[in-house]
Design a protein around this motif. Structure first.
Motif, PDB file in Angstrom:
ATOM      1  N   TYR A 316       1.029  -1.086   0.079  1.00 20.89           N
ATOM      2  CA  TYR A 316       0.136  -0.034   0.004  1.00 20.89           C
ATOM      3  C   TYR A 316       0.950   1.394   0.055  1.00 20.89           C
ATOM      4  CZ  TYR A 316      -3.391   3.542   1.245  1.00 20.89           C
ATOM      5  OH  TYR A 316      -4.354   4.683   1.362  1.00 20.89           O
ATOM      6  N   TYR A 317       1.710   1.313   0.936  1.00 24.26           N
ATOM      7  CA  TYR A 317       2.736   2.553   1.042  1.00 24.26           C
ATOM      8  C   TYR A 317       3.736   2.622  -0.152  1.00 24.26           C
ATOM      9  CZ  TYR A 317       0.822   3.580   5.484  1.00 24.26           C
ATOM     10  OH  TYR A 317       0.071   4.059   6.546  1.00 24.26           O
ATOM     11  N   ALA A 318       4.095   1.293  -0.837  1.00 26.17           N
ATOM     12  CA  ALA A 318       4.783   1.455  -2.165  1.00 26.17           C
ATOM     13  C   ALA A 318       3.858   2.134  -3.155  1.00 26.17           C
ATOM     14  CB  ALA A 318       5.281  -0.032  -2.326  1.00 26.17           C
ATOM     15  N   MET A 319       2.601   1.651  -3.104  1.00 25.96           N
ATOM     16  CA  MET A 319       1.719   2.232  -4.275  1.00 25.96           C
ATOM     17  C   MET A 319       1.557   3.924  -3.954  1.00 25.96           C
ATOM     18  SD  MET A 319      -2.098   1.025  -4.670  1.00 25.96           S
ATOM     19  CE  MET A 319      -2.533   1.621  -3.156  1.00 25.96           C
ATOM     20  N   GLN A 320       1.480   4.307  -2.736  1.00 20.74           N
ATOM     21  CA  GLN A 320       1.387   5.791  -2.527  1.00 20.74           C
ATOM     22  C   GLN A 320       2.630   6.408  -2.960  1.00 20.74           C
ATOM     23  OE1 GLN A 320      -1.039   7.647  -0.891  1.00 20.74           O
ATOM     24  NE2 GLN A 320      -2.623   5.885  -0.447  1.00 20.74           N
ATOM     25  N   HIS A 321       3.771   5.747  -2.525  1.00 15.86           N
ATOM     26  CA  HIS A 321       4.815   6.382  -2.791  1.00 15.86           C
ATOM     27  C   HIS A 321       5.244   6.614  -4.477  1.00 15.86           C
ATOM     28  CE1 HIS A 321       8.912   7.787  -1.474  1.00 15.86           C
ATOM     29  NE2 HIS A 321       9.282   7.640  -2.680  1.00 15.86           N
ATOM     30  N   MET A 322       4.817   5.384  -5.083  1.00 10.21           N
ATOM     31  CA  MET A 322       5.216   5.306  -6.768  1.00 10.21           C
ATOM     32  C   MET A 322       3.993   6.710  -7.352  1.00 10.21           C
ATOM     33  SD  MET A 322       7.554   3.667  -6.487  1.00 10.21           S
ATOM     34  CE  MET A 322       7.938   4.070  -8.231  1.00 10.21           C
ATOM     35  N   GLY A 323       3.074   6.737  -6.801  1.00 15.32           N
ATOM     36  CA  GLY A 323       2.140   7.977  -7.409  1.00 15.32           C
ATOM     37  C   GLY A 323       2.872   9.075  -7.342  1.00 15.32           C
ATOM     38  N   ASP A 324       3.638   9.504  -6.276  1.00 16.29           N
ATOM     39  CA  ASP A 324       4.552  10.596  -6.106  1.00 16.29           C
ATOM     40  C   ASP A 324       5.683  10.619  -7.313  1.00 16.29           C
ATOM     41  OD1 ASP A 324       3.266  12.059  -4.191  1.00 16.29           O
ATOM     42  OD2 ASP A 324       4.371  11.576  -2.600  1.00 16.29           O
ATOM     43  N   GLU A 325       6.166   9.415  -7.295  1.00 17.32           N
ATOM     44  CA  GLU A 325       7.393   9.178  -8.323  1.00 17.32           C
ATOM     45  C   GLU A 325       6.940   9.439  -9.605  1.00 17.32           C
ATOM     46  OE1 GLU A 325      10.799   8.522  -7.969  1.00 17.32           O
ATOM     47  OE2 GLU A 325      10.505   9.042  -5.679  1.00 17.32           O
ATOM     48  N   GLU A 326       5.946   8.741 -10.158  1.00 17.75           N
ATOM     49  CA  GLU A 326       5.346   8.882 -11.333  1.00 17.75           C
ATOM     50  C   GLU A 326       4.891  10.310 -11.722  1.00 17.75           C
ATOM     51  OE1 GLU A 326       2.679   5.700 -12.535  1.00 17.75           O
ATOM     52  OE2 GLU A 326       3.754   4.343 -11.323  1.00 17.75           O
ATOM     53  N   SER A 327       4.574  11.281 -11.082  1.00 16.37           N
ATOM     54  CA  SER A 327       4.350  12.813 -11.210  1.00 16.37           C
ATOM     55  C   SER A 327       5.490  13.530 -11.122  1.00 16.37           C
ATOM     56  CB  SER A 327       3.139  13.008 -10.461  1.00 16.37           C
ATOM     57  OG  SER A 327       3.573  12.902  -8.986  1.00 16.37           O
ATOM     58  N   LYS A 328       6.648  13.210 -10.754  1.00 17.29           N
ATOM     59  CA  LYS A 328       7.841  13.666 -10.528  1.00 17.29           C
ATOM     60  C   LYS A 328       8.186  14.676 -11.714  1.00 17.29           C
ATOM     61  CE  LYS A 328      11.887  12.837  -7.795  1.00 17.29           C
ATOM     62  NZ  LYS A 328      12.978  11.768  -7.477  1.00 17.29           N
ATOM     63  N   VAL A 329       7.959  14.406 -12.798  1.00 16.97           N
ATOM     64  CA  VAL A 329       8.288  15.071 -14.050  1.00 16.97           C
ATOM     65  C   VAL A 329       7.730  16.623 -14.086  1.00 16.97           C
ATOM     66  CG1 VAL A 329       8.579  15.415 -16.403  1.00 16.97           C
ATOM     67  CG2 VAL A 329       9.063  13.139 -15.421  1.00 16.97           C
ATOM     68  N   HIS A 330       6.060  16.158 -13.838  1.00 19.50           N
ATOM     69  CA  HIS A 330       5.579  17.347 -13.781  1.00 19.50           C
ATOM     70  C   HIS A 330       5.734  18.283 -12.544  1.00 19.50           C
ATOM     71  CE1 HIS A 330       3.028  16.143 -17.055  1.00 19.50           C
ATOM     72  NE2 HIS A 330       2.722  14.906 -16.508  1.00 19.50           N
ATOM     73  N   THR A 331       6.003  17.707 -11.451  1.00 21.50           N
ATOM     74  CA  THR A 331       6.277  18.391 -10.268  1.00 21.50           C
ATOM     75  C   THR A 331       7.729  19.436 -10.506  1.00 21.50           C
ATOM     76  OG1 THR A 331       5.339  16.635  -8.805  1.00 21.50           O
ATOM     77  CG2 THR A 331       6.836  18.426  -7.750  1.00 21.50           C
ATOM     78  N   GLU A 332       8.609  18.737 -11.012  1.00 24.48           N
ATOM     79  CA  GLU A 332       9.893  19.412 -11.347  1.00 24.48           C
ATOM     80  C   GLU A 332       9.906  20.454 -12.233  1.00 24.48           C
ATOM     81  OE1 GLU A 332      12.563  16.573 -12.510  1.00 24.48           O
ATOM     82  OE2 GLU A 332      12.885  15.909 -10.253  1.00 24.48           O
ATOM     83  N   SER A 333       8.640  20.430 -13.135  1.00 23.93           N
ATOM     84  CA  SER A 333       8.662  21.364 -14.402  1.00 23.93           C
ATOM     85  C   SER A 333       7.793  22.472 -13.453  1.00 23.93           C
ATOM     86  CB  SER A 333       7.822  20.626 -15.468  1.00 23.93           C
ATOM     87  OG  SER A 333       7.304  21.939 -16.548  1.00 23.93           O
ATOM     88  N   PHE A 334       7.005  22.411 -12.597  1.00 23.95           N
ATOM     89  CA  PHE A 334       6.207  23.221 -11.994  1.00 23.95           C
ATOM     90  C   PHE A 334       7.062  23.958 -11.254  1.00 23.95           C
ATOM     91  CE2 PHE A 334       3.720  24.184  -8.138  1.00 23.95           C
ATOM     92  CZ  PHE A 334       2.774  24.993  -8.585  1.00 23.95           C
ATOM     93  N   MET A 335       8.067  23.356 -10.485  1.00 17.98           N
ATOM     94  CA  MET A 335       8.907  24.340  -9.474  1.00 17.98           C
ATOM     95  C   MET A 335       9.768  24.968 -10.364  1.00 17.98           C
ATOM     96  SD  MET A 335       7.644  23.331  -6.430  1.00 17.98           S
ATOM     97  CE  MET A 335       9.166  23.608  -5.455  1.00 17.98           C
TER      98      MET A 335
END
Length: 447
Positions: A316-335
């Motif tokens: 469950y927490y691996a799934m939660q964490h990978m949600g952040d990892e897979e949106s990392k490109v958008h996050t870095e672009s936003f910042m």
């Protein structure tokens, strides 16, 4: 002669009404700043109490299963407040100074903020920086636009010019008297700030005072230049008010519009959507690929293996964490785009004194976009550190009593980067020397 000039100025309605109005506005701004500081400090105090009570209450209900307990628990990070923030509230009334996050996916948490009345946000706060940026220039304009032109219109300038040895010196004497009154109001407000706010004399405070003084000198330099054009009073007033509208309203709005269109941030929405999709779709996928991807990020956790149960907290927490990892490109672009907005705004502000002053006030008060971006970064680091403390406990099915709760207490982030004084004052110095230099030359030629 000095006494006569001072008496003449004191008797004017500008001196009596204008100075009183700015002084009252300044006092109100300090009270608003004090209220803001008290509110923020009380919020920090209550956060520590609330987190302890929150942990205690949830431990009573979910003490048998650590994974479920940490599903609900929130841990807080505080963006340390500088007392100067009472003088320049900046973006601290919009951006949160406290972030409370769970160990679940981060991206739908770290942009949360309090609810505010949009009408209040639209109007903004009447802090001392607002009074300095917008009201003090109007006071300077109102007190200076009739220097020289009033005597010419009254027919006394020619007589004064003949009798005085240095006629231009009389113009400068009038300007110096007005400077004295305006700076007296400024320093009186700074003195009151020490009474009302918990300020201390340090590098940042001295830069704040110096920035305010340089900004006021810029406006006096602009008034001197307009006076040197040798126009009538109405023309002087129109020119100076036009400059105020241009510098205080039109150019800042234009720069903001340019930056918003030049660096749009659709990633703010796409990051949230990507994170949610990456998380929810994994409920319908095989668990092994999710765990393998998780172990690539955290190889130390691979020792916990691949549980075959229909549900496990490891998955469950691996799934939660990978949600952040897979949106990392958008996050870095936003910042990255927000950081570019800040950098470009800083560069443009070198050529617009009002923007430069506002940017410096917010930077010194740790209330600008740069400070908020650093806090968002620290929030991500804090979230990661809590995860690393908690994950092994959950994956090894530890008991509640084995958790070091002191290590998960409220943490404070203090950003101690010191602004460079040359970077702060150089743009002012260029404008002030140029305006006063040209004005001095023109006034001497007029005399």
């Amino acid at each position: 002669m000095w006494k006569l000039c001072i008496k003449n100025f004191v008797r004017t309605s500008v001196a009596q009404v204008g100075i009183s109005a700015v002084l009252i506005a300044g006092i109100i701004s300090l009270l608003i700043g004090r209220q803001h500081l008290v509110k923020q400090q009380e919020a920090v105090k209550q956060t520590t109490i609330a987190q302890n009570e929150h942990i205690k209450r949830n431990k009573e209900f979910f003490s048998s299963e650590l994974g479920l307990l940490f599903y609900y628990l929130k841990f807080s990070l505080v963006n340390e407040l500088d007392p100067i923030n009472g003088l320049s509230i900046g973006q601290r009334d919009v951006n949160p100074s406290i972030q409370s996050v769970t160990i679940r996916n981060l991206e739908n948490q770290r942009y949360d903020t309090d609810l505010y009345n949009p009408a209040v946000l639209h109007a903004g706060n009447l802090d001392l920086s607002f009074v300095l940026l917008y009201l003090f220039p109007l006071l300077i304009i109102a007190s200076c636009y009739t220097v020289l032109s009033a005597d010419k219109e009254a027919g006394t300038w020619n007589m004064t010019r003949v009798q005085a040895r240095k006629p231009a010196a009389l113009i400068w004497k009038s300007l110096v008297i007005r400077m004295g009154f305006v700076f007296s109001v400024f320093f009186l407000l700074i003195g009151l700030a020490f009474v009302l706010l918990p300020l201390s004399i340090n590098y940042r405070f001295l830069l704040f005072v110096g920035t305010g003084m340089a900004y006021l000198l810029f406006w006096f330099g602009l008034c001197a230049f307009i006076i040197s054009l040798n126009k009538n009073s109405s023309t002087n007033a129109i020119l100076l008010l036009g400059c105020w509208i241009l510098l205080a309203i039109i150019l800042p709005a234009g720069v903001n519009n340019y930056l918003t269109n030049r660096y749009p941030v659709p990633e703010a929405l796409s990051t949230m959507v990507e994170q949610r999709e990456a998380y929810h779709e994994k409920w319908d996928m095989e668990k092994t690929p999710t765990l393998k991807a998780f172990y690539k990020v955290y190889p130390d956790y691979e020792k916990y293996g691949y549980p075959q149960e229909s549900f496990s907290w490891l998955w469950y927490y691996a799934m939660q964490h990978m949600g952040d990892e897979e949106s990392k490109v958008h996050t870095e672009s936003f910042m990255s785009k927000l950081a570019k907005r800040e950098a470009v705004a800083r560069s443009i502000s070198f050529f617009i004194p009002t923007l430069h002053t506002q940017h410096q006030f917010n930077t010194l008060a740790k209330a600008g976009l740069e400070n908020h971006l650093l806090f968002l970064k620290e929030t991500a680091n804090f979230h990661e550190s809590v995860r690393k403390k908690v994950y092994p406990l959950i994956f090894e099915n530890k008991q509640v009593d084995e958790v070091d709760w002191q290590a998960l207490a409220v943490r404070k982030v203090e950003q101690n980067n010191q602004p460079d004084w040359l970077h702060v004052f150089l743009p002012f110095l260029v404008f002030i020397l140029m305006l006063f230099g040209v004005s001095l030359k023109r006034m001497h030629s007029m005399a």
